[in-house]
Enzyme design. Structure first.
Site, PDB file in Angstrom:
ATOM      1  NE  ARG A 127      -4.055  -2.028   1.892  1.00 57.57           N
ATOM      2  CZ  ARG A 127      -4.002  -3.115   2.657  1.00 57.57           C
ATOM      3  NH1 ARG A 127      -3.092  -3.205   3.606  1.00 57.57           N
ATOM      4  NH2 ARG A 127      -4.852  -4.089   2.480  1.00 57.57           N
ATOM      5  CE  LYS A 149      -1.029  13.118 -15.068  1.00 54.98           C
ATOM      6  NZ  LYS A 149      -1.393  13.560 -16.433  1.00 54.98           N
ATOM      7  CD  GLU A 191       6.319  15.176 -22.869  1.00 48.52           C
ATOM      8  OE1 GLU A 191       5.532  16.143 -22.832  1.00 48.52           O
ATOM      9  OE2 GLU A 191       5.946  13.979 -22.833  1.00 48.52           O
ATOM     10  CE  LYS A 233       4.744  16.878 -14.633  1.00 53.66           C
ATOM     11  NZ  LYS A 233       4.906  15.626 -15.319  1.00 53.66           N
ATOM     12  CD  GLU A 243      -4.500  15.332 -16.124  1.00 51.55           C
ATOM     13  OE1 GLU A 243      -3.318  15.022 -15.931  1.00 51.55           O
ATOM     14  OE2 GLU A 243      -5.157  14.963 -17.107  1.00 51.55           O
ATOM     15  NE  ARG A 247       0.004  16.264 -13.429  1.00 50.30           N
ATOM     16  CZ  ARG A 247       0.710  15.549 -12.581  1.00 50.30           C
ATOM     17  NH1 ARG A 247       0.433  15.596 -11.290  1.00 50.30           N
ATOM     18  NH2 ARG A 247       1.705  14.803 -12.997  1.00 50.30           N
ATOM     19  CG  ASN A 251      -2.122  15.088 -20.627  1.00 51.32           C
ATOM     20  OD1 ASN A 251      -1.110  14.395 -20.645  1.00 51.32           O
ATOM     21  ND2 ASN A 251      -2.957  15.093 -19.623  1.00 51.32           N
ATOM     22  CG  HIS A 254       0.752  14.026 -23.954  1.00 49.93           C
ATOM     23  ND1 HIS A 254       1.332  15.241 -24.281  1.00 49.93           N
ATOM     24  CD2 HIS A 254       1.677  13.375 -23.191  1.00 49.93           C
ATOM     25  CE1 HIS A 254       2.536  15.312 -23.719  1.00 49.93           C
ATOM     26  NE2 HIS A 254       2.768  14.194 -23.057  1.00 49.93           N
ATOM     27  CG  HIS A 258      -1.015   9.009 -24.741  1.00 52.43           C
ATOM     28  ND1 HIS A 258      -1.637   9.457 -23.603  1.00 52.43           N
ATOM     29  CD2 HIS A 258       0.313   9.194 -24.518  1.00 52.43           C
ATOM     30  CE1 HIS A 258      -0.736   9.886 -22.726  1.00 52.43           C
ATOM     31  NE2 HIS A 258       0.456   9.743 -23.259  1.00 52.43           N
ATOM     32  CG  HIS A 271       6.093   9.723 -24.546  1.00 49.96           C
ATOM     33  ND1 HIS A 271       4.752   9.414 -24.565  1.00 49.96           N
ATOM     34  CD2 HIS A 271       6.194  10.868 -23.813  1.00 49.96           C
ATOM     35  CE1 HIS A 271       4.078  10.318 -23.875  1.00 49.96           C
ATOM     36  NE2 HIS A 271       4.927  11.210 -23.401  1.00 49.96           N
TER      37      HIS A 271
HETATM   38  P1  NAD Z   1      12.734   5.466 -21.886  1.00 48.44           P
HETATM   39  O1  NAD Z   1      12.579   5.365 -20.448  1.00 48.44           O
HETATM   40  O2  NAD Z   1      12.335   4.306 -22.727  1.00 48.44           O
HETATM   41  O3  NAD Z   1      14.249   5.846 -22.205  1.00 48.44           O
HETATM   42  C1  NAD Z   1      14.655   5.969 -23.531  1.00 48.44           C
HETATM   43  C2  NAD Z   1      15.836   5.045 -23.853  1.00 48.44           C
HETATM   44  O4  NAD Z   1      17.028   5.597 -23.321  1.00 48.44           O
HETATM   45  C3  NAD Z   1      15.718   3.665 -23.260  1.00 48.44           C
HETATM   46  O5  NAD Z   1      16.282   2.734 -24.149  1.00 48.44           O
HETATM   47  C4  NAD Z   1      16.564   3.783 -21.995  1.00 48.44           C
HETATM   48  O6  NAD Z   1      17.021   2.554 -21.520  1.00 48.44           O
HETATM   49  C5  NAD Z   1      17.689   4.637 -22.502  1.00 48.44           C
HETATM   50  N1  NAD Z   1      18.403   5.417 -21.499  1.00 48.44           N
HETATM   51  C6  NAD Z   1      17.912   5.968 -20.372  1.00 48.44           C
HETATM   52  N2  NAD Z   1      18.839   6.745 -19.823  1.00 48.44           N
HETATM   53  C7  NAD Z   1      19.944   6.659 -20.583  1.00 48.44           C
HETATM   54  C8  NAD Z   1      21.225   7.251 -20.522  1.00 48.44           C
HETATM   55  N3  NAD Z   1      21.543   8.146 -19.591  1.00 48.44           N
HETATM   56  N4  NAD Z   1      22.126   6.930 -21.465  1.00 48.44           N
HETATM   57  C9  NAD Z   1      21.800   6.059 -22.473  1.00 48.44           C
HETATM   58  N5  NAD Z   1      20.594   5.502 -22.602  1.00 48.44           N
HETATM   59  C10 NAD Z   1      19.677   5.806 -21.661  1.00 48.44           C
HETATM   60  O7  NAD Z   1      11.933   6.721 -22.480  1.00 48.44           O
HETATM   61  P2  NAD Z   1      11.734   8.213 -21.944  1.00 48.44           P
HETATM   62  O8  NAD Z   1      11.636   9.044 -23.140  1.00 48.44           O
HETATM   63  O9  NAD Z   1      12.706   8.553 -20.894  1.00 48.44           O
HETATM   64  O10 NAD Z   1      10.308   8.134 -21.231  1.00 48.44           O
HETATM   65  C11 NAD Z   1       9.146   7.860 -21.962  1.00 48.44           C
HETATM   66  C12 NAD Z   1       8.101   7.342 -21.010  1.00 48.44           C
HETATM   67  O11 NAD Z   1       7.791   8.349 -20.046  1.00 48.44           O
HETATM   68  C13 NAD Z   1       6.797   6.974 -21.680  1.00 48.44           C
HETATM   69  O12 NAD Z   1       6.360   5.733 -21.196  1.00 48.44           O
HETATM   70  C14 NAD Z   1       5.847   8.062 -21.240  1.00 48.44           C
HETATM   71  O13 NAD Z   1       4.519   7.616 -21.177  1.00 48.44           O
HETATM   72  C15 NAD Z   1       6.386   8.417 -19.888  1.00 48.44           C
HETATM   73  N6  NAD Z   1       6.033   9.761 -19.427  1.00 48.44           N
HETATM   74  C16 NAD Z   1       5.533   9.863 -18.182  1.00 48.44           C
HETATM   75  C17 NAD Z   1       5.219  11.102 -17.676  1.00 48.44           C
HETATM   76  C18 NAD Z   1       4.740  11.240 -16.268  1.00 48.44           C
HETATM   77  O14 NAD Z   1       4.323  12.332 -15.885  1.00 48.44           O
HETATM   78  N7  NAD Z   1       4.806  10.199 -15.483  1.00 48.44           N
HETATM   79  C19 NAD Z   1       5.428  12.250 -18.462  1.00 48.44           C
HETATM   80  C20 NAD Z   1       5.956  12.090 -19.728  1.00 48.44           C
HETATM   81  C21 NAD Z   1       6.260  10.830 -20.204  1.00 48.44           C
HETATM   82  N1  GLY Z   2       3.053  14.595 -18.242  1.00 50.34           N
HETATM   83  C1  GLY Z   2       1.751  15.077 -17.901  1.00 50.34           C
HETATM   84  C2  GLY Z   2       1.562  15.262 -16.444  1.00 50.34           C
HETATM   85  O1  GLY Z   2       2.431  14.998 -15.651  1.00 50.34           O
HETATM   86  O2  GLY Z   2       0.519  15.679 -16.044  1.00 50.34           O
END
Ligand code: NAD
Ligand code: GLY
Length: 377
Positions: A127, A149, A191, A233, A243, A247, A251, A254, A258, A271
């Site tokens: 939890r 998130k 972003e 942010k 949200e 917030r 998006n 997005h 998405h 992404h």
């Molecule tokens: P990712 O986590 O897949 O990383 C991209 C690639 O880079 C991967 O292959 C990873 O292993 C590699 N990598 C990571 N750090 C590295 C480094 N320092 N050196 C070399 N390689 C490295 O992708 P991302 O773009 O970081 O994140 C995308 C994800 O984030 C999506 O799933 C998206 O939905 C999510 N997201 C979440 C939020 C949120 O608010 N929670 C906001 C935006 C995006």
């Molecule tokens: N990336 C969108 C949010 O955090 O609300």
């Protein structure tokens, strides 16, 4: 490095959420500094969740900084296609085998995929246990590690399973970006550009001059972009953590993005690439509704192109498929699609005040690009 440079490249921001407030440390060489972890680890057990790309690069450094604790690491397979409930379950199994208790701390070491998965595991294991974000991609440093998130994808929809759950701290070590490939750096820029478009026109203009410096990994430009993104942010999250209102503006692009990621089975477009095309689609539709000028549309398209991002959707997703995939968007209320649209640069709204036929027309007529558009590497 001079003192002046040091000041500009190391900074701590705060996400203000009452007793759940937390710092975002941004700077170089943070991950090996024990004192940055210590205040946020309350028990003895610390588990680093990372993946098989990031582990060989940074895991040893992080474990060395945590040598005063009982540490262990769990290494996930890399990639968006592994952002699933099955992966979260494998983390639960690992934690149970390790006898992880409620005072344990999880550390998410990696990009947004690791951060979202680990955050959700932390939110739900017994939890809720503490977690710390160490984002190592530009996208994660400017967006996903901040704001709480967490979650995973479902084959019918992106980020459909999850929880709002804030970390104890974020350590954004900008030196980790040196190992990131150029395509991933551009993905993060999608972003960053978003913040200028939705609420920060001065930042948009700063980006006009600095996108090329960010792509060249110029440290001052990178640190400034991360700082200004996180400031935006943090302000939005502090005002609307769950949200209920503003917030949703985060998006922009997005809903379309998405849909692209889901249609392509989570993997072939990054992404940020899907969000970039989605941002152009939202802006084009805003223009067709008479809300944003053609000059602003051109401006925004040019900014995405400067960042070497796609500005059109892939060829194999029909308007009908877009509509089906967007019907599960989290902004849908009473089966009515709501979109983040632009009134001008720096001014976005969430609206359902549009004729669905016009949206379908935009989706049918917008130019398409090959699914395997030439990546920039
Ligand atoms: P990712 O986590 O897949 O990383 C991209 C690639 O880079 C991967 O292959 C990873 O292993 C590699 N990598 C990571 N750090 C590295 C480094 N320092 N050196 C070399 N390689 C490295 O992708 P991302 O773009 O970081 O994140 C995308 C994800 O984030 C999506 O799933 C998206 O939905 C999510 N997201 C979440 C939020 C949120 O608010 N929670 C906001 C935006 C995006
Ligand atoms: N990336 C969108 C949010 O955090 O609300």
């Amino acid at each position: 490095m001079s003192n002046a440079d040091q000041i500009q490249t190391e900074i701590t921001l705060k996400v203000s959420l009452g007793d759940r407030s937390y710092p975002i440390h941004i700077g170089e060489n943070l991950i090996d500094r024990q004192e940055l972890y210590q205040p946020y680890i309350h028990g003895k057990q610390v588990f680093v969740i990372t993946n098989d790309v990031v582990a060989p690069l940074y895991l040893d450094k992080v474990l060395a900084a945590l040598s005063n604790y009982e540490t262990n690491a769990f290494i996930l397979a890399d990639g968006e296609s592994h952002k699933t409930i099955e992966t979260v379950n494998s983390i639960y199994t690992f934690l149970l085998e390790q006898r992880a208790n409620r005072s344990a701390t999880l550390i998410a070491l990696g990009g947004g995929v690791v951060g979202d998965i680990c955050g959700f595991a932390a939110a739900s294991y017994q939890r809720g246990i503490n977690f710390i974000q160490i984002p190592t991609t530009l996208l994660a440093q400017v967006d996903s590690s901040v704001g709480g998130k967490t979650g995973v994808n479902h084959k019918l929809g992106k980020n459909m399973i999850g929880a709002f759950y804030q970390p104890q701290a974020v350590l954004a070590d900008t030196l980790t970006l040196n190992t990131l490939d150029d395509r991933q750096l551009s993905s993060g820029l999608a972003e960053i550009i978003k913040y200028g478009l939705i609420r920060d026109k001065p930042f948009a203009h700063w980006l006009d001059e600095n996108i090329s410096n960010i792509l060249k990994r110029e440290p001052i430009a990178l640190a400034e972009a991360i700082k200004r993104s996180c400031e935006n942010k943090a302000q939005v999250v502090a005002a609307d953590e769950l949200e209920r209102g503003q917030r949703a503006l985060l998006n922009l692009g997005h809903t379309f993005g998405h849909a692209i990621e889901t249609a392509l089975n989570y993997g072939s477009w990054l992404h940020g690439e899907a969000v970039a095309a989605g941002t152009y689609m939202a802006a084009l539709f805003s223009n067709q509704l008479g809300w944003i000028s053609s000059a602003d549309l051109d401006y925004l398209e040019n900014q995405l192109k400067l960042a070497k991002l796609p500005t059109r959707p892939p060829e194999n997703i029909s308007a009908e498929q877009f509509m089906q995939l967007m019907a599960v968007d989290k902004k849908v209320i009473d089966k009515k699609l709501r979109l983040v649209l632009l009134k001008s640069i720096g001014n976005a709204i969430v609206s359902d005040e549009f004729d669905q036929e016009k949206l379908i027309h935009m989706l049918e007529t917008i130019e398409r690009i090959p699914t395997n558009f030439a990546p920039i590497n």
